[in-house]
Each structure stands twice: as C-alpha cells, then as structure tokens.
Design a protein around this motif. Structure first.
Motif, mmCIF file in Angstrom:
data_model
loop_
_atom_site.group_PDB
_atom_site.id
_atom_site.type_symbol
_atom_site.label_atom_id
_atom_site.label_comp_id
_atom_site.label_asym_id
_atom_site.label_seq_id
_atom_site.Cartn_x
_atom_site.Cartn_y
_atom_site.Cartn_z
ATOM 1 N N VAL A 1 42.315 40.195 42.835
ATOM 2 C CA VAL A 1 42.050 41.042 44.006
ATOM 3 C C VAL A 1 40.601 40.868 44.467
ATOM 4 C CG1 VAL A 1 41.904 43.424 44.836
ATOM 5 C CG2 VAL A 1 43.831 42.729 43.414
ATOM 6 N N ILE A 2 39.674 40.818 43.524
ATOM 7 C CA ILE A 2 38.265 40.626 43.865
ATOM 8 C C ILE A 2 38.064 39.269 44.533
ATOM 9 C CG2 ILE A 2 35.926 40.358 42.925
ATOM 10 C CD1 ILE A 2 36.760 42.344 40.699
ATOM 11 N N LEU A 3 38.704 38.228 43.989
ATOM 12 C CA LEU A 3 38.605 36.890 44.576
ATOM 13 C C LEU A 3 39.129 36.879 46.004
ATOM 14 C CD1 LEU A 3 39.564 34.117 41.989
ATOM 15 C CD2 LEU A 3 37.518 34.248 43.403
ATOM 16 N N GLU B 1 35.904 39.767 36.041
ATOM 17 C CA GLU B 1 37.328 39.454 35.861
ATOM 18 C C GLU B 1 37.801 38.259 36.682
ATOM 19 O OE1 GLU B 1 36.834 43.623 34.473
ATOM 20 O OE2 GLU B 1 36.138 42.447 36.179
ATOM 21 N N CYS B 2 37.006 37.854 37.692
ATOM 22 C CA CYS B 2 37.375 36.678 38.493
ATOM 23 C C CYS B 2 37.512 35.426 37.640
ATOM 24 C CB CYS B 2 36.326 36.413 39.570
ATOM 25 S SG CYS B 2 36.290 37.608 40.902
ATOM 26 N N PHE B 3 36.841 35.413 36.491
ATOM 27 C CA PHE B 3 36.813 34.210 35.666
ATOM 28 C C PHE B 3 37.829 34.260 34.530
ATOM 29 C CE2 PHE B 3 32.721 34.860 37.677
ATOM 30 C CZ PHE B 3 32.546 33.651 38.315
ATOM 31 N N ASP C 1 44.048 37.464 35.658
ATOM 32 C CA ASP C 1 43.666 38.877 35.642
ATOM 33 C C ASP C 1 43.926 39.488 37.021
ATOM 34 O OD1 ASP C 1 41.746 40.960 33.973
ATOM 35 O OD2 ASP C 1 41.460 41.124 36.137
ATOM 36 N N GLU C 2 44.708 40.565 37.067
ATOM 37 C CA GLU C 2 45.129 41.138 38.351
ATOM 38 C C GLU C 2 43.946 41.635 39.164
ATOM 39 O OE1 GLU C 2 46.146 44.241 41.214
ATOM 40 O OE2 GLU C 2 45.170 44.640 39.263
ATOM 41 N N LYS C 3 43.048 42.346 38.538
ATOM 42 C CA LYS C 3 41.890 42.863 39.267
ATOM 43 C C LYS C 3 40.980 41.724 39.693
ATOM 44 C CE LYS C 3 40.384 46.951 38.435
ATOM 45 N NZ LYS C 3 39.771 48.188 37.859
#
Length: 289
Positions: free
Chosen positions: A238-240, A227-229, A233-235
């Motif tokens: 957060v991961i980034l 989802e970082c890409f 994207d909210e999640k």
C-alpha cells in the motif's frame, strides 16, 4: 510495457487507504502544523481587521489541516466569524471531517458549507451562478496532482481573492526525493487524466510567467517505509502504491522499473536507517500567493 500500469487515483478506495497509512507513517502533518502556527501567523494582513472572513479549503480531506488553519485565523481575529467552504469529493472523507467538527469544541464562530465536489465542479458552479463573493484565505494541500488542468485551477481560485487575500498551495518540493523517484521512473506514464507528476518548480514557473508574486517555504519531514522492502507485505505494498501513485505497483510494474524505484527508495541520499527502520526523506513546499 508500462502502459499496463494504472494510476492509484483510478481506485479511490485504495488511494484513501494509502493516504491513511501515509498520515500514520509521515511527520509531514507535524511540519505543516508548525508552518500554520508560525509562518501563517506572521501574515497578519489576512483578513485585515475584518469582522467576517471567507475561507475555502480545496481538497480538505478529513479536515485536520482545515481546523488547524481555522484555529490560527481565530487567534489572529478572535472576534471575527468565518464562513468555511469545504471542497472534498469523497463522502468518506467528508463524513470524517464532519465527525471531527462535531467533537471539537469552540467552533461556534465557523459556519461550514459542505461541497461534495471536485475543484473543477466548484469552478463550473460558481461561474454558472456568476458568484461575486471574494475570499480572504484559500488553501490547496496536495491537490494539484489530481485536477484536470492545474493552471486553470490556480487561476480560478486566485481570481476569487480579495485585495488582501492569500492562496496557499502545498505541493512536493523539487528537492523532495519523492519527486526524484517520479522524475527518474514515472513521469513518462500516461496518467495525465488522473494524475500530474507536479512539483513546486512547475507551480513557480507558472506564477513567474504570469508575473504573480509569491513566497515559498520548504518543510522537512520523514516517512517510515520499512515494510516496502518485505516482499508480499500488505502494508508495504500500500505504501509503495502511494509513493509511486501506481495501483498494485509491486505486482504490475516491469521488473526493471520496480528494481529502479526500490533502489532509489533505499538510497542513502534519500533516506536514513534508524533503529532498523527505513525513513524516507520528504520536502514539501508551501507557496503563498
């Protein structure tokens, strides 16, 4: 330009959210669990036949690692009682730990002492009280990035070990792509009051300079960062934030910094695409003193 960036740990609720998603998406805990029940079992000198063990978990979080360690120690010393000092500054994490203990059967051999404190606060408190208790086992899992003085913290907890005591430090390996991202783009950020971009090499150099013997192991794992890409994207955001340890990274990082980090995250040397998912490689070091 990068001075506008803030450390993720400056917003603890956001940090906990990132850590929660990390636990969901990463296989690191599985690797750590295997290490505990294989490599730690080989260290049969822990406790050395004692009927009572003193254990400290520094930065214990929700307790999932602590209970794995306690389970292994119980297998090694089935008749021994354990005094477990839990050191964790987050009320939310401590409450989750206590709830986990409450629903886990067979822990009657453990007496938990809950310390809602940072590592430095325990150090100050024990020094003030002139505590003389020695400890059989101490573990610090992914903690040293967030203490004020990593060298002083390691030195203090080492000083608590009894003759056959062991200190286990879990920290990102120099071989981790995560560390490569930090080294390439983030180590120049002025986060030292809140975050140290440390890796296993830093800890080993410190121990070597003091003539301290240790064993080191490396654990492989992967994290789903797909989802970082996806922009917005909210999640993924957060991961980034968790990967970079920068609060609101995608919104506040200069374009060239963000582009460089994103390029590394999808670099074929650092990850793999599996069934359309981007899996970021990770290498964690376990240093046993």
């Amino acid at each position: 330009m990068t001075s506008q960036l803030k450390s993720l740990i400056s917003d603890y609720s956001k940090y906990l959210r990132g850590h929660s998603i990390f636990l969901e998406r990463s296989s690191q805990f599985r690797s750590v669990k295997e290490f505990i029940h294989n490599e730690l079992r080989a260290l049969n000198c822990i406790g050395n036949g004692k009927s009572h063990l003193n254990v400290i978990g520094v930065g214990s979080g929700t307790g999932i690692v602590d209970l794995e360690i306690l389970s292994e120690l119980h297998l090694m010393h089935p008749s021994a009682t354990v005094a477990q000092e839990v050191v964790e500054p987050s009320t939310e994490q401590l409450e989750k730990y206590q709830a986990l203990v409450a629903k886990t059967p067979g822990l009657d051999y453990v007496k938990f002492n809950w310390n809602k404190k940072y590592a430095e606060e325990i150090e100050d408190e024990w020094k003030e009280k002139k505590m003389t208790k020695t400890v059989d086992f101490i573990h610090m899992f992914q903690v040293l990035y967030y203490v004020k003085d990593p060298e002083a913290t390691i030195s203090f907890f080492r000083s608590l070990l009894n003759k056959n005591g062991k200190l286990v430090i879990c920290i990102l390996s120099d071989a981790s792509p995560w560390v490569k991202v930090w080294q390439a783009y983030l180590t120049g950020l002025n986060f030292k009051k809140e975050h140290h971009f440390l890796s296993s090499g830093d800890v080993k150099r410190l121990l070597d300079s003091e003539g301290v013997s240790y064993q080191s192991y490396e654990l492989q794992s992967q994290m789903d960062i797909t989802e970082c890409f996806t922009e917005g994207d909210e999640k993924g955001e957060v991961i980034l934030d968790f990967l970079t340890q920068v609060l609101h990274f995608s919104k506040t990082a200069p374009p060239e910094l963000k582009a460089g980090v994103m390029e590394l995250l999808c670099h074929p040397d650092y990850g793999t695409e599996i069934d359309g998912r981007v899996m970021f490689n990770d290498v964690t070091a376990m240093i046993i003193i």
